[in-house]
Design an enzyme around this catalytic site. Structure first.
Site, mmCIF file in Angstrom:
data_model
loop_
_atom_site.group_PDB
_atom_site.id
_atom_site.type_symbol
_atom_site.label_atom_id
_atom_site.label_comp_id
_atom_site.label_asym_id
_atom_site.label_seq_id
_atom_site.Cartn_x
_atom_site.Cartn_y
_atom_site.Cartn_z
ATOM 1 N N GLU A 1 -9.590 3.675 2.187
ATOM 2 C CA GLU A 1 -9.075 3.801 0.818
ATOM 3 C C GLU A 1 -8.032 2.745 0.495
ATOM 4 O O GLU A 1 -7.842 2.392 -0.667
ATOM 5 C CB GLU A 1 -8.480 5.201 0.611
ATOM 6 C CG GLU A 1 -7.015 5.390 1.048
ATOM 7 C CD GLU A 1 -6.792 5.204 2.542
ATOM 8 O OE1 GLU A 1 -7.772 5.280 3.301
ATOM 9 O OE2 GLU A 1 -5.634 4.954 2.945
ATOM 10 N N ARG B 1 -7.919 -0.465 1.041
ATOM 11 C CA ARG B 1 -8.479 -1.675 0.426
ATOM 12 C C ARG B 1 -8.914 -1.421 -1.008
ATOM 13 O O ARG B 1 -8.923 -2.334 -1.822
ATOM 14 C CB ARG B 1 -9.623 -2.220 1.294
ATOM 15 C CG ARG B 1 -10.766 -1.269 1.462
ATOM 16 C CD ARG B 1 -11.675 -1.642 2.638
ATOM 17 N NE ARG B 1 -11.096 -1.251 3.930
ATOM 18 C CZ ARG B 1 -11.689 -1.489 5.093
ATOM 19 N NH1 ARG B 1 -12.842 -2.130 5.150
ATOM 20 N NH2 ARG B 1 -11.103 -1.097 6.224
ATOM 21 N N ASP C 1 -12.348 7.012 3.854
ATOM 22 C CA ASP C 1 -11.126 6.763 4.615
ATOM 23 C C ASP C 1 -10.707 5.287 4.571
ATOM 24 O O ASP C 1 -9.607 4.936 4.975
ATOM 25 C CB ASP C 1 -11.312 7.236 6.070
ATOM 26 C CG ASP C 1 -9.990 7.424 6.787
ATOM 27 O OD1 ASP C 1 -8.940 7.396 6.104
ATOM 28 O OD2 ASP C 1 -10.016 7.604 8.016
ATOM 29 N N LYS D 1 -10.281 12.725 8.351
ATOM 30 C CA LYS D 1 -9.777 12.287 9.655
ATOM 31 C C LYS D 1 -9.728 13.467 10.622
ATOM 32 O O LYS D 1 -9.607 14.608 10.194
ATOM 33 C CB LYS D 1 -8.349 11.744 9.502
ATOM 34 C CG LYS D 1 -8.239 10.380 8.876
ATOM 35 C CD LYS D 1 -6.796 9.905 8.873
ATOM 36 C CE LYS D 1 -6.668 8.537 8.212
ATOM 37 N NZ LYS D 1 -7.387 7.466 8.917
ATOM 38 N N LYS E 1 0.848 -1.207 0.000
ATOM 39 C CA LYS E 1 0.000 0.000 0.000
ATOM 40 C C LYS E 1 0.878 1.249 0.000
ATOM 41 O O LYS E 1 1.713 1.441 0.875
ATOM 42 C CB LYS E 1 -0.905 -0.007 1.240
ATOM 43 C CG LYS E 1 -1.710 1.296 1.445
ATOM 44 C CD LYS E 1 -2.646 1.234 2.654
ATOM 45 C CE LYS E 1 -3.310 2.578 2.935
ATOM 46 N NZ LYS E 1 -4.165 2.572 4.142
ATOM 47 N N ASP F 1 1.541 6.280 5.608
ATOM 48 C CA ASP F 1 0.575 5.341 5.044
ATOM 49 C C ASP F 1 1.066 4.675 3.753
ATOM 50 O O ASP F 1 0.333 3.913 3.128
ATOM 51 C CB ASP F 1 -0.764 6.070 4.812
ATOM 52 C CG ASP F 1 -1.966 5.153 4.980
ATOM 53 O OD1 ASP F 1 -1.824 4.095 5.622
ATOM 54 O OD2 ASP F 1 -3.049 5.497 4.460
HETATM 55 N N1 BES Z 1 -4.325 4.322 6.953
HETATM 56 C C1 BES Z 1 -5.500 4.092 7.721
HETATM 57 C C2 BES Z 1 -5.280 3.068 8.837
HETATM 58 C C3 BES Z 1 -4.500 3.539 10.019
HETATM 59 C C4 BES Z 1 -5.082 4.351 10.968
HETATM 60 C C5 BES Z 1 -3.219 3.103 10.223
HETATM 61 C C6 BES Z 1 -4.363 4.733 12.075
HETATM 62 C C7 BES Z 1 -2.510 3.481 11.333
HETATM 63 C C8 BES Z 1 -3.076 4.300 12.267
HETATM 64 C C9 BES Z 1 -6.622 3.556 6.832
HETATM 65 O O1 BES Z 1 -6.638 4.058 5.550
HETATM 66 C C10 BES Z 1 -7.901 3.948 7.473
HETATM 67 O O2 BES Z 1 -8.160 5.123 7.544
HETATM 68 N N2 BES Z 1 -8.665 2.971 7.942
HETATM 69 C C11 BES Z 1 -9.899 3.230 8.600
HETATM 70 C C12 BES Z 1 -10.908 2.234 8.083
HETATM 71 C C13 BES Z 1 -12.304 2.499 8.564
HETATM 72 C C14 BES Z 1 -12.848 3.763 7.921
HETATM 73 C C15 BES Z 1 -13.173 1.323 8.209
HETATM 74 C C16 BES Z 1 -9.675 3.040 10.098
HETATM 75 O O3 BES Z 1 -8.988 2.119 10.494
HETATM 76 O O4 BES Z 1 -10.187 3.862 10.856
HETATM 77 ZN ZN ZN Z 2 -4.844 4.681 4.792
HETATM 78 MN MN MN Z 3 -7.744 5.887 5.444
#
Ligand code: BES
Ligand code: ZN
Ligand code: MN
Length: 502
Positions: A352, A354, A350, A280, A268, A291
């Site tokens: 994104e 996947r 968010d 966010k 990713k 990321d």
């Molecule tokens: N890059 C983030 C995941 C992340 C968050 C990694 C905090 C490390 C620390 C990912 O893109 C994301 O935002 N995931 C969301 C998914 C949710 C909206 C289903 C998450 O984990 O909040």
């Molecule tokens: Zn992300």
């Molecule tokens: Mn995200």
């Protein structure tokens, strides 16, 4: 840093510093005993006085120890001998290196590699000692105009072995370790760069540079217009909110037979994740420059295996985008048709990672992967579940799971399995499309993997969620870790050994 391997008596080393271990409570290691003998009890008298208990993290620097040729002797607390395991060993080495670096020894002979670590041989001890040394000395100061220079930095370190008979395996381990450490550093440097510098275009340029350094590497960079033509609409949807143009970066390493199906690594590469329209919160949002750590790990790993010239075929695929809430950004409720033909309802912009991975995983089919491993900072839920110590591992193939778990244990870069049961699949059912891109609050790491599994049915696949492990957030040691370069490299080393038994 220069590394050497040698066997020899500690009192005969003409060096700035000799490093030896002291066990708890006040017990000399074998090498310390030898120094004690030649110095007529100098060390034991110090211990008797109570200057050093031998607890881990304790050190004591001695000067001009009688009967020895070194300028200094550094005693390092090792904890209880019977309890000396992987983590303890790594801590001891780290402590020793930091102390050497700060106390003006520019070179040293370190006997800590002779310690007995439960279940570990000399090759492992050398390997870890070198990797830990390099990571203990790592600094990211490319963007500081005034560097903090240590006046007399550690430049050269000799790790000791008990007998010359161990020399060839120790040297092999040393070679491997140095190449792994370089790959880790490469991954750290890339991930530590801020989003305004490390853009999708920048990542692609770094891959081109790496590519030009090795015969066995080749790369292909797909631009936006190619991605449109081919139909990577899930990836493109993420990129739409940003003026940075997306890239699909492909880095191929071929050093085995042409017809040997490759291991495909998909990383990713979200160079900044603001969340998009599902924005966010501001707190710690800066950390979303990390990321793209999955892509950085793929690059670091491929660089390492190219340096090691492993006889295998590996393809790295790095979807690189920026996730911002621009005027053209995708919106909650949008439905896109992915490269696989399956439609996706984007309920949260968010989620994104996947989306870009789903197209990259479909794209990977054309390389006929023997196995495919994706690496992604995918879910905050994984940070909650496993913290900063273990990667989340989910897979549709048990033997692959075991191989990765074992590679992680050996390299001290561990993963832990979570279930990919079909019980969870219904959480990502969508009312309007084939799949929804979120699955509710429960089991967030698993439902994210369930989403990916819809695009990997045709091959053996594993997913590493590195959201908790790719970087450290604590003030003191904030920054990228370079993980899971050690795990992935170890997995590939093992594989190349199976394919080409010595
Ligand atoms: N890059 C983030 C995941 C992340 C968050 C990694 C905090 C490390 C620390 C990912 O893109 C994301 O935002 N995931 C969301 C998914 C949710 C909206 C289903 C998450 O984990 O909040
Ligand atoms: Zn992300
Ligand atoms: Mn995200």
């Amino acid at each position: 840093m220069e590394f050497n391997i040698k066997s020899g008596h500690p009192e005969k080393q003409r060096t700035a510093c000799v490093v030896v271990g002291i066990y708890e409570p006040r017990r000399l290691s074998d090498v310390a005993k030898r120094i004690d003998e030649v110095s007529e009890g100098y060390l034991s008298s110090i211990l008797r006085r109570g200057d050093l208990e031998g607890n881990p993290n304790q050190t004591l620097l001695l000067h001009n120890v009688p009967g020895t040729l070194a300028d200094r002797i550094l005693l390092v607390g090792c904890g209880r001998e019977r309890e000396l395991g992987d983590n303890q060993y790594r801590k001891i080495i780290k402590q020793a290196i930091r102390t050497l670096h700060e106390t003006g020894s520019m070179e040293a002979v370190c006997y800590l590699t002779e310690l007995n670590v439960r279940g570990r041989n000399i090759a492992w001890r050398i390997r870890q000692a070198i990797e830990v040394t390099q990571s203990a000395l790592y600094v990211f100061d490319q963007l500081k105009t005034k560097k903090e220079n240590t006046r007399r930095p550690l430049r050269k370190i000799v790790f000791s072995i008990t007998s010359r008979r161990e020399l060839s395996i120790a040297e092999h381990a040393s070679h491997e370790a140095q190449k792994i450490a370089e790959g880790v550093k490469l991954a750290k440097d890339l991930a530590n760069l801020p989003g305004n510098i490390c853009t999708p275009t920048y990542l692609a340029d770094q891959v081109k540079i790496l590519c030009s350094l090795h015969e066995n590497l080749s790369c292909k960079i797909l631009l936006e217009k190619h991605l449109e033509k081919q139909g990577l609409n899930a990836l493109l949807a993420v990129s739409k909110g940003s003026i940075q143009s997306p890239r699909l970066i492909i880095l191929e390493y071929r050093a085995s037979k042409k017809n040997k199906n490759p291991v495909v690594l998909v990383g990713k590469g979200v160079t900044f994740d603001a969340g998009g329209i599902s924005l966010k919160p501001a707190k710690d949002m800066d950390e979303m420059k990390f990321d793209m750590s999955g892509a950085a790990a793929v690059l670091g790993t491929i660089s390492t295996i190219a340096e090691l010239q492993l006889p295998i075929n590996v393809v790295g695929i790095m979807p690189a985008v920026e996730n911002l809430p621009g005027a053209k950004a995708m919106k909650p409720g949008d439905i896109v048709t992915s490269l696989s033909g399956q439609t996706i309802e984007i309920l949260n912009t968010d989620a994104e990672g996947r989306l870009i991975l789903s197209d990259a995983l479909t794209y990977a089919e054309r390389y006929k992967p023997d196995v495919i491993i994706d690496i992604a900072t995918l879910t905050g839920a994984c940070v909650i579940a496993l913290g900063q110590h273990a990667h989340g591992l989910l897979s549709n193939h048990n033997p692959l799971t075991n191989d990765l778990l074992n590679a992680g244990k050996f390299s001290c870069d561990r993963a832990w399995e979570l279930p990919l049961w079909d019980d969870y699949q219904e959480q990502i059912d969508s009312r309007c499309a084939d799949i929804a891109n979120i699955g509710g609050r429960e089991a967030g790491t698993i439902t994210a993997a369930c989403f990916l599994s819809r695009f990997t049915k045709k091959y053996r696949w594993a997913h590493l969620d590195i959201a908790g492990t790719a970087w450290l957030s604590d003030k003191k040691e904030k920054g990228a870790t370079g993980r899971p370069v050690p795990l992935l490299t170890q997995y590939l080393i093992e594989r190349s050994r199976e394919e080409h038994p010595a």
